[in-house]
Each structure stands twice: as structure tokens, then as C-alpha cells.
Design an enzyme around this catalytic site. Structure first.
Site, PDB file in Angstrom:
ATOM      1  N   ARG A 117       9.853   3.077  -5.221  1.00 56.78           N
ATOM      2  CA  ARG A 117       9.200   2.348  -6.319  1.00 56.78           C
ATOM      3  C   ARG A 117      10.307   2.025  -7.320  1.00 56.78           C
ATOM      4  O   ARG A 117      10.813   2.916  -8.016  1.00 56.78           O
ATOM      5  CB  ARG A 117       8.098   3.176  -6.967  1.00 56.78           C
ATOM      6  CG  ARG A 117       7.596   2.559  -8.277  1.00 56.78           C
ATOM      7  CD  ARG A 117       6.289   3.134  -8.751  1.00 56.78           C
ATOM      8  NE  ARG A 117       5.194   2.644  -7.942  1.00 56.78           N
ATOM      9  CZ  ARG A 117       3.918   2.679  -8.331  1.00 56.78           C
ATOM     10  NH1 ARG A 117       3.582   3.163  -9.504  1.00 56.78           N
ATOM     11  NH2 ARG A 117       2.968   2.221  -7.537  1.00 56.78           N
ATOM     12  N   HIS A 144       3.525  -5.420  -3.889  1.00 50.25           N
ATOM     13  CA  HIS A 144       2.938  -4.076  -3.793  1.00 50.25           C
ATOM     14  C   HIS A 144       2.208  -3.969  -2.451  1.00 50.25           C
ATOM     15  O   HIS A 144       0.978  -3.920  -2.389  1.00 50.25           O
ATOM     16  CB  HIS A 144       1.963  -3.874  -4.947  1.00 50.25           C
ATOM     17  CG  HIS A 144       1.636  -2.432  -5.224  1.00 50.25           C
ATOM     18  ND1 HIS A 144       2.051  -1.392  -4.418  1.00 50.25           N
ATOM     19  CD2 HIS A 144       0.903  -1.844  -6.227  1.00 50.25           C
ATOM     20  CE1 HIS A 144       1.607  -0.244  -4.902  1.00 50.25           C
ATOM     21  NE2 HIS A 144       0.917  -0.491  -5.993  1.00 50.25           N
ATOM     22  N   GLN A 147      -0.495  -1.114  -1.573  1.00 47.16           N
ATOM     23  CA  GLN A 147      -1.770  -1.347  -2.241  1.00 47.16           C
ATOM     24  C   GLN A 147      -2.614  -2.328  -1.438  1.00 47.16           C
ATOM     25  O   GLN A 147      -3.825  -2.172  -1.289  1.00 47.16           O
ATOM     26  CB  GLN A 147      -1.541  -1.887  -3.648  1.00 47.16           C
ATOM     27  CG  GLN A 147      -2.815  -2.220  -4.422  1.00 47.16           C
ATOM     28  CD  GLN A 147      -3.593  -0.994  -4.840  1.00 47.16           C
ATOM     29  OE1 GLN A 147      -3.070  -0.128  -5.522  1.00 47.16           O
ATOM     30  NE2 GLN A 147      -4.850  -0.903  -4.422  1.00 47.16           N
ATOM     31  N   ASP A 241      -7.094  -6.054 -12.691  1.00 47.29           N
ATOM     32  CA  ASP A 241      -5.805  -5.406 -12.934  1.00 47.29           C
ATOM     33  C   ASP A 241      -5.509  -5.549 -14.418  1.00 47.29           C
ATOM     34  O   ASP A 241      -6.097  -6.387 -15.113  1.00 47.29           O
ATOM     35  CB  ASP A 241      -4.708  -6.066 -12.085  1.00 47.29           C
ATOM     36  CG  ASP A 241      -3.411  -5.275 -12.062  1.00 47.29           C
ATOM     37  OD1 ASP A 241      -3.376  -4.162 -12.624  1.00 47.29           O
ATOM     38  OD2 ASP A 241      -2.425  -5.770 -11.491  1.00 47.29           O
ATOM     39  N   CYS A 282      -7.135  -1.969  -8.868  1.00 50.00           N
ATOM     40  CA  CYS A 282      -6.031  -1.156  -8.336  1.00 50.00           C
ATOM     41  C   CYS A 282      -5.772   0.097  -9.164  1.00 50.00           C
ATOM     42  O   CYS A 282      -5.065   0.998  -8.712  1.00 50.00           O
ATOM     43  CB  CYS A 282      -4.765  -1.998  -8.217  1.00 50.00           C
ATOM     44  SG  CYS A 282      -4.252  -2.816  -9.745  1.00 50.00           S
ATOM     45  N   ARG A 310      -5.749   4.627  -0.585  1.00 46.54           N
ATOM     46  CA  ARG A 310      -4.288   4.649  -0.684  1.00 46.54           C
ATOM     47  C   ARG A 310      -3.746   5.762   0.214  1.00 46.54           C
ATOM     48  O   ARG A 310      -2.711   5.600   0.881  1.00 46.54           O
ATOM     49  CB  ARG A 310      -3.847   4.873  -2.130  1.00 46.54           C
ATOM     50  CG  ARG A 310      -4.217   3.761  -3.109  1.00 46.54           C
ATOM     51  CD  ARG A 310      -3.561   2.437  -2.755  1.00 46.54           C
ATOM     52  NE  ARG A 310      -2.114   2.552  -2.635  1.00 46.54           N
ATOM     53  CZ  ARG A 310      -1.264   2.577  -3.666  1.00 46.54           C
ATOM     54  NH1 ARG A 310      -1.719   2.489  -4.911  1.00 46.54           N
ATOM     55  NH2 ARG A 310       0.040   2.670  -3.465  1.00 46.54           N
TER      56      ARG A 310
END
Length: 348
Positions: A117, A144, A147, A241, A282, A310
């Protein structure tokens, strides 16, 4: 005496793949990942996950904070019989006292997967150029992908009766974030229709639309970038988001003024969506900014199923990208090494 490397550095390179964005995979490959997720989630439900990553290690480079990505990868490695090591920017010399390339080479000799990340896509790209184990993008400023895999799986789990994933239309409410950009490309790659609904100033850049155009030509999907909130009536998935991220705190007031109240996901907005529409987010959710608590807790919300997935996604990713070289040694080989080591220890 030089002993050959026992790490994945001796992998046959043709089998080595990285995961920078979902756009690099075919629909069939995404389907394979989704099926693997289903098998692993069912195994977890029965507390019977095979140890497909036994005695292996995930090295996790995190330049930015995380809840879901970090916890899900650590838990996934453990459930599969392996281990995960968390490495913040305070723990290693990434790009400071040591080059990114050397970090990738060293971790490749000690770990079997690298999760990164990072604060920019260039760092992740450099890791892939020198790593000899799979590098998984755990979020950068561009994409991402982990995700996305959880998102598509969650949509599949909650499909309306008689519908396929390709029957869905996803409405992303808000800015052109890494999640929005990834959704545009993942949906159009797979054949799912997509809309970004938000103020014109924050619409998708042309370079991403060109990639989406190419995807649509192959998949038959279509997309729309619009300011019109009435378009939510055509959407079977509404996705939320944050309207600003940690690097945009200085723009917070300007952004909130632009997005609120028209683009906030509320119970009333969900009632205007297509019948049976589901709500995804998310997370983390900023209550009373991009979404209300009432909407997040509604019967149509699958945001916390999405969050759990996830973990399902990370298990599948670890297995999918290491399947060519994570193999259990035979009982005979284990006994051979155990006998040699025991014999030496007895002489000490």
C-alpha cells in the site's frame, strides 16, 4: 558450499504474475478468482480451510494507514496456514536508505508474496520490476484492485433473482477516486454498466475513459459520466466513498460544498434507485457526509458483507498468485531432513 536459494527467486518467470489493477485480467480470469473465493468462503464457513499457504509468508509494505486491507491480508495468510509481516514506513528503508528495487529483491528472498500500500503508483511499479515473487497492489493513488475483487463478489452474492452480473448497472456517487477509477475499468472489463454521478469538476479524466472505451468494445458494457442524480433510477448498485481523502484535507470544505447535499447517499436517494438496488461502500464511512447512517444500516445495504469479503478476496489472491509454487513436500522428504537435523543435534 553454496546452497541453491530456497525462496521463490528460482521461480519460472513465465508463471510469475503481479496484481496492479483488475484491468490487466480477462473476464475468464476474474471468473476463476470469483469461483475460488466461493470455495474458500464455504470452507471458512465450515472451519475447514485447506492450508494452501502453509509455512509461507506475506510481506506487507504499508506507507499509509489501513484497517480492512491490513487485517484481511494478515487473517487470510493465517487461515491458509501461513504468516504475514506488517512493515510500515517506520520499519523499513523503502526508497530512503535503501532503493525500492533492493527492498523488492530482499523481500523476495524471505517472503512468498509482497503486498504494497503505497503513496504513489510508481513505487508499486518499481517493486514489480525487481521482485521475484508476486506483488499485490493493496492500494495506491491510482488503483485499488483487491477492493474490486471483493466488490464484484459481493454484487454476485446479492444478485436479484434471475439476474447475472452483466445485468447490473453501478452508480458511483462522488469524486474520481482510486476506487471510482478502478470500478469504471473493472466493471467495463467484466461487462457491467457503470455511471459516475457527481459534480462536473470531479468527473473522470479522459485518459481513463479511453481505457473504458476499449473495454466496452470488447465486453459490450457502457458507461456514463453525469451530474444528474436522477440517473440513479437506472442503477441496481449504488456505491459510496469519501468525498475527500487524507491528502485532500485542505480541500475538505470546498469538496463538501460541491457534493452536499445532492450527492449524499440517503434513504431517499436509495428509494429512487432501481427496484431491489443494493448499497455498497468501501468504508470507512463518514456519517452525514457522503452517506447517512440510516442509509448505511438499511436493508438494502451490503457494505459490511462487502467488508467481510475483503478477507475472502485476500485468501483467493494469495492462493491464485502462488498456486504454481506453493507445494507441500512429500512425507519422505520431510523425514529425510528431520533425521539429518536430529542426528546433528544429538552430536552437540
Amino acid at each position: 558450499m553454496k546452497i541453491p536459494s530456497s525462496s521463490a527467486t528460482d521461480l519460472n518467470k513465465k508463471d510469475l504474475r503481479h496484481m496492479l489493477t483488475m484491468n490487466e485480467f480477462t473476464k475468464d480470469e476474474i471468473d476463476d478468482m470469483l469461483e475460488l473465493m466461493t470455495l474458500l468462503k464455504n470452507a471458512r464457513k465450515d472451519n475447514a480451510i485447506p492450508e494452501l499457504f502453509k509455512n509461507k509468508t506475506v510481506g506487507m509494505i504499508f506507507e499509509a494507514g489501513s484497517t480492512r486491507t491490513r487485517v484481511s491480508f494478515e487473517a487470510a495468510a493465517t487461515l491458509l496456514g501461513g504468516h504475514a509481516i506488517f512493515l510500515s514506513k517506520r520499519d523499513i528503508h523503502l526508497g530512503a536508505k535503501e532503493t525500492i528495487e533492493d527492498t523488492a529483491r530482499v523481500l523476495s528472498r524471505m517472503c512468498d508474496v509482497i503486498v504494497a500500500r503505497t503513496n504513489d503508483g510508481e513505487t508499486t511499479q518499481k517493486l514489480t520490476e525487481s521482485a521475484t515473487v508476486p506483488v499485490i497492489n493493496g492500494l495506491d493513488t491510482v488503483y485499488h484492485p483487491t477492493q474490486m475483487l471483493a466488490d464484484i463478489f459481493t454484487m454476485q452474492e446479492h444478485l436479484p433473482e434471475g439476474k447475472e452480473l452483466t445485468d447490473l448497472t453501478v452508480a458511483f456517487m462522488g469524486d474520481e477516486t482510486d476506487v471510482c477509477r478502478s470500478l469504471l475499468l473493472t466493471c467495463t472489463k467484466y461487462g457491467i454498466n457503470f455511471k459516475q454521478i457527481g459534480p462536473k469538476k470531479y468527473h473522470m479524466e479522459e485518459k481513463w475513459l479511453q481505457l473504458a472505451d476499449k473495454n466496452c468494445q470488447e465486453s459490450g458494457a457502457h458507461y456514463e459520466i453525469t451530474e444528474d442524480t436522477k440517473k440513479v433510477s437506472e442503477c441496481t448498485v449504488v456505491y459510496g466513498d469519501s468525498f475527500y481523502w487524507t491528502t485532500q484535507v485542505d480541500e475538505k470544505e470546498e469538496r463538501l460544498a460541491a457534493f452536499m447535499p445532492d450527492y449524499v447517499i440517503t434513504k431517499e436517494l436509495m428509494e429512487k434507485a432501481a427496484p431491489g438496488a443494493m448499497l455498497l461502500h468501501c468504508l470507512p464511512a463518514n456519517d452525514k457526509e457522503e452517506i447517512t447512517r440510516e442509509a448505511l444500516e438499511g436493508d438494502y445495504s451490503v457494505a459490511f458483507d462487502q467488508s467481510e469479503n475483503r478477507l475472502t478476496a485476500q485468501m483467493a489472491i494469495i492462493v491464485y498468485f502462488t498456486r504454481h509454487y506453493v507445494k507441500d513436500p512429500s512425507k519422505e522428504v520431510r523425514e529425510q531432513h528431520q533425521n539429518k537435523i536430529n542426528a546433528f543435534l544429538e552430536k552437540l
